[in-house]
Write a protein that holds these residues in place. Structure first.
Motif, mmCIF file in Angstrom:
data_model
loop_
_atom_site.group_PDB
_atom_site.id
_atom_site.type_symbol
_atom_site.label_atom_id
_atom_site.label_comp_id
_atom_site.label_asym_id
_atom_site.label_seq_id
_atom_site.Cartn_x
_atom_site.Cartn_y
_atom_site.Cartn_z
ATOM 1 N N GLY A 38 0.857 -1.019 0.074
ATOM 2 C CA GLY A 38 0.118 0.117 -0.249
ATOM 3 C C GLY A 38 0.784 1.194 0.069
ATOM 4 O O GLY A 38 1.994 1.218 0.305
ATOM 5 N N PRO A 39 0.307 2.596 -0.052
ATOM 6 C CA PRO A 39 0.979 3.744 -0.313
ATOM 7 C C PRO A 39 1.045 4.170 1.148
ATOM 8 O O PRO A 39 0.617 3.425 2.181
ATOM 9 N N PRO A 40 2.046 5.177 1.276
ATOM 10 C CA PRO A 40 2.275 6.155 2.627
ATOM 11 C C PRO A 40 0.851 6.272 3.153
ATOM 12 O O PRO A 40 -0.273 6.695 2.751
ATOM 13 N N ALA A 41 0.756 6.514 4.743
ATOM 14 C CA ALA A 41 -0.420 6.853 5.315
ATOM 15 C C ALA A 41 -0.167 8.370 5.736
ATOM 16 O O ALA A 41 0.236 8.573 6.727
ATOM 17 N N ARG A 42 -0.674 9.151 4.862
ATOM 18 C CA ARG A 42 -0.591 10.641 5.075
ATOM 19 C C ARG A 42 -1.920 11.220 5.148
ATOM 20 O O ARG A 42 -2.828 10.775 4.287
ATOM 21 N N GLY A 43 -2.108 12.222 5.930
ATOM 22 C CA GLY A 43 -3.406 13.010 5.874
ATOM 23 C C GLY A 43 -4.285 13.021 6.863
ATOM 24 O O GLY A 43 -3.934 11.858 7.656
ATOM 25 N N ARG A 44 -5.301 13.467 6.836
ATOM 26 C CA ARG A 44 -6.354 13.228 8.133
ATOM 27 C C ARG A 44 -7.141 12.146 8.285
ATOM 28 O O ARG A 44 -7.462 11.641 9.381
ATOM 29 N N LEU A 45 -7.131 11.276 7.134
ATOM 30 C CA LEU A 45 -7.936 9.935 7.156
ATOM 31 C C LEU A 45 -7.180 9.172 8.173
ATOM 32 O O LEU A 45 -7.742 8.210 8.653
ATOM 33 N N PHE A 46 -5.855 9.215 8.205
ATOM 34 C CA PHE A 46 -5.141 8.449 9.138
ATOM 35 C C PHE A 46 -4.653 8.904 10.460
ATOM 36 O O PHE A 46 -3.973 8.262 11.265
ATOM 37 N N GLU A 47 -4.929 10.272 10.551
ATOM 38 C CA GLU A 47 -4.830 10.965 11.893
ATOM 39 C C GLU A 47 -6.076 10.927 12.762
ATOM 40 O O GLU A 47 -5.879 10.855 14.034
ATOM 41 N N ILE A 48 -7.093 11.248 12.088
ATOM 42 C CA ILE A 48 -8.429 11.562 12.873
ATOM 43 C C ILE A 48 -9.201 10.242 13.239
ATOM 44 O O ILE A 48 -9.435 9.507 12.342
ATOM 45 N N PRO A 49 -8.962 9.763 14.473
ATOM 46 C CA PRO A 49 -9.703 8.696 15.022
ATOM 47 C C PRO A 49 -10.882 8.009 14.460
ATOM 48 O O PRO A 49 -11.367 6.998 13.944
ATOM 49 N N ALA A 50 -11.947 9.000 14.483
ATOM 50 C CA ALA A 50 -13.232 8.605 13.972
ATOM 51 C C ALA A 50 -13.634 8.438 12.448
ATOM 52 O O ALA A 50 -14.410 8.019 12.297
ATOM 53 N N LEU A 51 -12.404 8.705 11.780
ATOM 54 C CA LEU A 51 -12.340 8.402 10.204
ATOM 55 C C LEU A 51 -12.200 7.068 10.031
ATOM 56 O O LEU A 51 -12.080 6.944 8.778
ATOM 57 N N PHE A 52 -11.986 6.222 10.866
ATOM 58 C CA PHE A 52 -11.365 4.987 10.611
ATOM 59 C C PHE A 52 -12.397 4.208 9.510
ATOM 60 O O PHE A 52 -11.891 3.481 8.548
ATOM 61 N N SER A 53 -13.633 4.287 9.556
ATOM 62 C CA SER A 53 -14.409 3.595 8.687
ATOM 63 C C SER A 53 -14.584 4.197 7.234
ATOM 64 O O SER A 53 -14.973 3.324 6.475
ATOM 65 N N LEU A 79 -13.512 -9.002 5.873
ATOM 66 C CA LEU A 79 -12.368 -9.002 6.720
ATOM 67 C C LEU A 79 -11.657 -7.759 6.491
ATOM 68 O O LEU A 79 -10.857 -7.973 5.462
ATOM 69 N N PRO A 80 -11.674 -6.482 6.967
ATOM 70 C CA PRO A 80 -10.966 -5.443 6.652
ATOM 71 C C PRO A 80 -9.707 -5.563 7.145
ATOM 72 O O PRO A 80 -9.310 -6.033 8.132
ATOM 73 N N ARG A 81 -8.444 -5.179 6.293
ATOM 74 C CA ARG A 81 -7.167 -5.335 6.531
ATOM 75 C C ARG A 81 -6.424 -4.209 6.061
ATOM 76 O O ARG A 81 -6.669 -3.910 4.833
ATOM 77 N N GLY A 82 -5.607 -3.563 6.668
ATOM 78 C CA GLY A 82 -4.889 -2.088 6.270
ATOM 79 C C GLY A 82 -4.032 -2.523 5.278
ATOM 80 O O GLY A 82 -3.037 -3.316 5.478
ATOM 81 N N ARG A 83 -3.980 -1.915 4.134
ATOM 82 C CA ARG A 83 -3.319 -1.998 2.946
ATOM 83 C C ARG A 83 -2.658 -0.621 2.644
ATOM 84 O O ARG A 83 -2.773 0.183 1.802
ATOM 85 N N VAL A 84 -1.841 -0.146 3.672
ATOM 86 C CA VAL A 84 -1.005 1.099 3.606
ATOM 87 C C VAL A 84 0.201 0.976 4.811
ATOM 88 O O VAL A 84 0.134 -0.032 5.436
ATOM 89 N N ILE A 85 0.818 1.813 4.612
ATOM 90 C CA ILE A 85 2.114 2.060 5.578
ATOM 91 C C ILE A 85 1.480 2.250 7.085
ATOM 92 O O ILE A 85 0.631 3.121 7.169
ATOM 93 N N GLY A 86 1.689 1.154 8.001
ATOM 94 C CA GLY A 86 1.192 1.033 9.155
ATOM 95 C C GLY A 86 0.272 -0.123 9.215
ATOM 96 O O GLY A 86 -0.314 -0.259 10.276
ATOM 97 N N GLY A 87 -0.279 -0.543 8.075
ATOM 98 C CA GLY A 87 -0.963 -1.839 8.237
ATOM 99 C C GLY A 87 -2.390 -1.253 8.781
ATOM 100 O O GLY A 87 -3.102 -0.236 8.509
ATOM 101 N N THR A 88 -3.055 -2.469 9.604
ATOM 102 C CA THR A 88 -4.239 -2.437 10.157
ATOM 103 C C THR A 88 -3.916 -1.341 11.388
ATOM 104 O O THR A 88 -5.234 -0.907 11.620
ATOM 105 N N SER A 89 -2.876 -0.954 11.944
ATOM 106 C CA SER A 89 -2.723 -0.043 13.198
ATOM 107 C C SER A 89 -3.203 1.342 12.588
ATOM 108 O O SER A 89 -3.312 2.188 13.300
ATOM 109 N N SER A 90 -3.277 1.525 11.108
ATOM 110 C CA SER A 90 -3.526 2.793 10.508
ATOM 111 C C SER A 90 -5.133 2.733 10.075
ATOM 112 O O SER A 90 -5.492 4.033 9.980
ATOM 113 N N MET A 91 -5.905 1.906 10.420
ATOM 114 C CA MET A 91 -7.177 1.793 10.266
ATOM 115 C C MET A 91 -7.970 1.127 11.392
ATOM 116 O O MET A 91 -9.108 1.087 11.014
ATOM 117 N N ASN A 92 -7.482 0.766 12.602
ATOM 118 C CA ASN A 92 -8.248 0.254 13.614
ATOM 119 C C ASN A 92 -9.008 1.127 14.331
ATOM 120 O O ASN A 92 -8.695 2.320 14.402
#
Length: 403
Positions: A38-53, A79-92
């Motif tokens: 996956g790509p780098p995890a940049r921007g508000r989508l990966f920073e703001i907790p409530a935007l994970f969905s 089965l959602p799994r993170g495809r990004v730098i940080g993996g699922t820790s960037s989307m859980n």
């Protein structure tokens, strides 16, 4: 072969991979490559907790699903799994929950010295920067920020109080002396924003000359010479090349992709590989077997409160960034329970969160309310990860064999 070579190749920049690559690169005398599809995890989508969905079913999601599960009426489970730098820790949902002491001690009893609870606890403490401070179970000064929830909605507070009224004891720390009880989860957040494995471990190491991060690079197969792994064939945006390795290849692609890459590389049950059109190199019958997943369900209840999880506005974002509060924050409550007096450790985990869960969490939670439900922490069911076919871009066949 391409001249590109490293001492270590870490495949998968997820929760484990970011930490492993950063730690290996602390030795200036070795070179480390971190490969991520996956790509780098940049921007508000990966920073703001409530935007994970909002990451679900996007290019940042592997978007796996099970094969039809017989005991789920033939339904496929998403089965959602993170495809990004940080993996699922960037989307859980950022809950900081370790395994129980019993889990690690069982690993040691099964023949894995060094994996007992007393062995791994110092590493948990070393990794932590817990805002509660250091004690027998927690550390400070580590790379991973661990925080108490800042903005807890009254519905979640009421759930904890109701559980105590029902006779369950309050537990102030699920990662402390004991796990059983109900309470508030600590979260991997710093000042209200997500602290993924990429933010915690990888970003501080980004300036090291001996660490190369390769995003948008898909691992196709492990290359062997005889019985030795000597490199990794990868695809970077349509260009296929081979990276050589001098010492070790570390697979940290998660519970689905790690066995799948081995199978694609000819490592696994020989009969299954041959049937899938892949020449067996190493007959290892257990690759992709003993798959375990903790099945559970959510019960959703409407409330008379105002809508809870919105809106996503500039005002609410500033409230989060300045104070760590408001509807853009995220936290959960819950608990751990034992199904009987004869179980050695809690075997049921309950999550409680804001919002109405519909369509496996994919539908917008527009109505005010909350959801909670039990998960089986130690399932007896065993499933598998298998080849779909020999094409390296195919998704694996995942069968959890629920219930």
């Amino acid at each position: 072969m391409n001249a590109e070579a490293y001492d270590y190749i870490v495949v998968g920049a997820g929760s484990a991979g970011c930490a492993v690559a950063a730690r290996l690169s602390e030795d200036p005398n070795v070179t480390v490559a971190l490969v991520e599809a996956g790509p780098p995890a940049r921007g508000r989508l990966f920073e703001i907790p409530a935007l994970f969905s909002q990451q679900l079913k996007t290019a940042f999601d592997w978007d796996f699903e099970t094969e039809p599960e017989p005991r789920l009426g033939g339904r496929r489970a998403y089965l959602p799994r993170g495809r990004v730098i940080g993996g699922t820790s960037s989307m859980n949902t950022m809950l900081y929950v370790r395994g129980h002491r019993h889990d690690y001690d069982t690993w040691e009893r099964l023949g894995n010295p060094g994996w007992g609870y007393d062995d791994v606890l110092p590493f948990f403490k070393k990794s932590e920067d817990n805002e509660r401070g250091a004690d027998d179970f927690h550390g400070v000064g580590g790379p991973l920020a661990v925080s108490d929830p800042i903005s807890v909605h009254p519905l979640l507070t009421a759930w904890v109080e109701a559980a105590q009224d029902a006779g369950h004891k309050h537990n102030p720390d699920f990662n402390g002396p004991e796990q059983e009880g109900v309470g508030y989860h600590q979260v991997t957040q710093r000042n209200g924003l997500r602290c993924s494995s990429a933010a915690a471990f990888l970003e501080p190491a980004a300036g090291r000359a001996n660490l190369t991060v390769l995003p948008s690079t898909t691992a196709l197969r492990i290359c062997f010479e005889g019985s030795q792994a000597v490199g990794l064939e990868v695809d970077h945006l349509g260009t296929v090349r081979t990276i050589r390795v001098h010492r070790e290849i570390v697979l940290s692609l998660g519970a689905y992709n790690s066995p799948h890459l081995l199978l694609q590389s000819g490592v696994g049950p020989a009969d299954e590989l041959s049937a899938g059109g892949i020449t067996p190199l190493h007959n290892l019958p257990d690759v992709g077997r003993n798959m375990q997943d903790h099945t559970g369900c959510f019960l959703s209840f409407f409330s008379r409160t105002e809508p809870i999880l919105g809106p996503d506005t500039s005002r609410e974002e500033q409230l989060l960034r300045r104070h760590g509060t408001g509807p853009m924050a995220w936290n959960e409550v819950g608990g751990f329970f034992s199904s009987g007096d004869d179980v050695p450790a809690p075997d049921i985990q309950v999550h409680a969160a804001l919002g109405i869960v519909r369509d496996e969490g994919l539908a917008a939670p527009l109505e005010p309310g909350m959801s909670f439900g039990p998960y089986v922490a130690r399932p007896a069911s065993r499933g598998s990860v298998r080849l779909r076919h020999s094409h390296p871009y195919a998704k694996p066949r995942i069968f959890h064999n629920y219930l």
